[in-house]
Design an enzyme around this catalytic site. Structure first.
Site, mmCIF file in Angstrom:
data_model
loop_
_atom_site.group_PDB
_atom_site.id
_atom_site.type_symbol
_atom_site.label_atom_id
_atom_site.label_comp_id
_atom_site.label_asym_id
_atom_site.label_seq_id
_atom_site.Cartn_x
_atom_site.Cartn_y
_atom_site.Cartn_z
ATOM 1 N N GLU A 12 -0.854 -8.266 -2.792
ATOM 2 C CA GLU A 12 -2.150 -8.478 -3.450
ATOM 3 C C GLU A 12 -2.777 -7.137 -3.783
ATOM 4 O OE1 GLU A 12 -5.101 -10.963 -1.475
ATOM 5 O OE2 GLU A 12 -3.532 -12.364 -0.865
ATOM 6 N N ASN A 53 -1.175 -6.249 1.486
ATOM 7 C CA ASN A 53 -2.318 -6.467 0.593
ATOM 8 C C ASN A 53 -3.169 -5.211 0.664
ATOM 9 O OD1 ASN A 53 -1.337 -9.003 0.180
ATOM 10 N ND2 ASN A 53 -3.012 -10.090 1.204
#
Ligand code: BGC
Length: 469
Positions: free
Chosen positions: A356, A293
């Protein structure tokens, strides 16, 4: 203008997590999670707004999958709610919870979208918190049993699994008290972090034994620290913060234990977790992929108080940095810098997904034209996606990219004040409205190409003490 072309096998997805979107917190036999309890505790969230309703994904599943089909994504990354499946954390499964995820998985597949399932995105069953939670070593067995249940029920159709999302959230929940369950005890915080690594390893082993065919990995967030100046104090602080956050986990996942540097500091601060024989070997179970992420970098300055790092806001602005109109730094090189940690420090060549990336906007209420014009989000996503594509082209093993998030949702302690969605959600009616960024992402998914106007800001900057943009 530069045109970026995405290879056909590059996975484009969107991501959510159970507590942030599902709602139905107390329906159909679901048990309470630590977030259900925390967000109902006064003073813990902005405005004391609880997240029980999420954004009603539980009831709007079919509609939301329809949006994803229209977007044209290849994959949907979502998490299972442990207390929806096991209301007490262990023991008898809740059939209604299993049915819900069966529907979610089946409808996702029927839409031509591959499910990527995260076992744990921060919502521990409250019943297990009452038994000591993540700092209690028993959690290793609890998590393994839960993982086995998920593989057994869904492993015939789900072929991509993540054990844990961002285990640093355990430090925030147990070490600092800013996340659920709200304990501020550094010793228990570090113990929770270590227990999670062993639990992760045991879940990976369980997956290998399950006979299911697919890939399993873990998701870690990497926020590289850049010292604000070349001073020794700033550089030491940057290193220490990186060690305390992502290297704590990478050392266990890939290094067989903490580095001498980190170990020394853990010992000096009395925070070395209890480790049993074999723990580090378990935590090091081989993975099929790593999820990263990546949102930005953090500039650190030893002499100045600064905005806490989890707010993803740099108090310090570096000369030459790029800043969005809302104030956030736009720093796509963070992605290559994160990859460099894996490659250069740990020698890891396992495939990587950017699981992400995204940005929250200020007030994004639809205007008189009924639209949300979120140009900053388009800039942000296109920069990071361009960086991901460039890294893939350089042979760095980047296989895909998930935008955070499909929907505006419940942003943990910030409640509904931070909006990350491609789709706007009206919290009164729960109506979904496509933002400009959703139109943009749909075009990218369908055409597999997009324009990015600033190629000069892409590329790795690892090791650079200060920003160069
Ligand atoms: C988390 C998400 C969160 C997002 C934006 C990540 O740290 O995995 O749950 O909503 O960042 O803050």
């Amino acid at each position: 203008m530069t045109e970026i072309l995405l290879p056909d096998d590059f996975v484009l997805g969107v991501a959510t997590s159970a507590y942030q979107v599902e709602g139905a917190a107390h329906e159909d036999g679901k048990g309470a999670s630590i977030w259900d309890v925390f967000t109902r505790t006064p003073g813990k969230t902005i405005g004391d707004v609880p997240g029980d309703a999420g954004v009603d994904h539980y009831h709007r599943l079919t509609e939301d999958i329809g949006h994803m089909r229209r977007l044209g994504v290849d994959s949907y990354r979502f998490s299972l709610s442990w207390p929806r499946l096991l209301p007490n954390g262990t023991g008898t499964p809740n059939q209604a919870g299993i049915d819900f995820y069966d529907r979610l998985i089946d409808q996702t597949l029927a839409a031509g979208i591959r499910p990527h399932v995260t076992l744990y995105h921060w919502d521990l069953p409250h019943a297990l918190q009452e038994r000591g939670g993540w700092p209690n070593r028993d959690v290793i067995g609890w998590f393994e049993d839960y993982a086995r249940l998920a593989f057994d029920r869904f492993g015939d159709r789900v072929t991509q699994w993540t054990t844990l999302n961002e285990p640093i959230a355990l430090w925030m929940g147990y070490g600092m008290g800013v996340f659920a369950p709200g304990e501020a005890d550094p010793v228990r915080g570090k113990q929770a972090m270590h227990n999670a690594m062993v639990a992760h390893g045991r879940a990976v082993q369980a997956y290998r034994e399950s006979g299911c065919r697919g890939d399993i990995g873990i998701v870690v967030d990497v926020w590289r620290r850049h010292p604000a100046t070349g001073s020794r104090a700033d550089r030491d602080l940057a290193l220490a913060e990186e060690d305390d956050s992502f290297r704590f986990f990478f050392d266990e996942l890939f290094g067989g234990g903490w580095s001498a540097r980190l170990q020394q500091r853990l010992d000096a601060t009395g925070l070395t977790p209890m480790v049993e024989d074999g723990d580090f070997a378990t935590a090091r179970a081989p993975l099929d992929f790593i999820g990263l992420n990546v949102y930005s970098r953090i500039v650190v300055r030893a002499t100045d108080p600064r905005t806490p790092w989890w707010t993803s806001e740099n108090a310090d602005r570096l000369p030459g940095g790029n800043y969005l109109s809302g104030g956030r730094e736009f720093y796509p090189a963070a992605l290559s810098d994160a990859l460099a940690v894996l490659r250069d420090e740990y020698g890891v060549t396992t495939p990587v997904y950017i699981t992400e990336n995204g940005v929250s906007g200020p007030d994004e209420t639809p205007g008189v034209d009924g639209r949300v014009h979120d140009a900053d989000r388009i800039t942000y996503l296109s920069g990071f996606l361009a960086e991901a594509e460039a890294a893939a082209r350089r042979g760095l093993g980047v296989k895909g990219f998930y935008a955070w998030s499909l929907l505006d949702n419940y942003e943990w302690a910030a409640a509904y004040t931070e909006k990350f969605g491609l789709l706007h959600v009206d919290l009164e009616t729960m109506q979904r409205t496509w933002k400009d960024s959703a139109d943009w992402y749909a075009r990218v998914c369908h055409e597999r190409r997009f324009a990015f106007d600033h190629p000069e800001i892409l590329g790795p900057t690892s090791g650079l003490p200060i920003g160069r943009m």
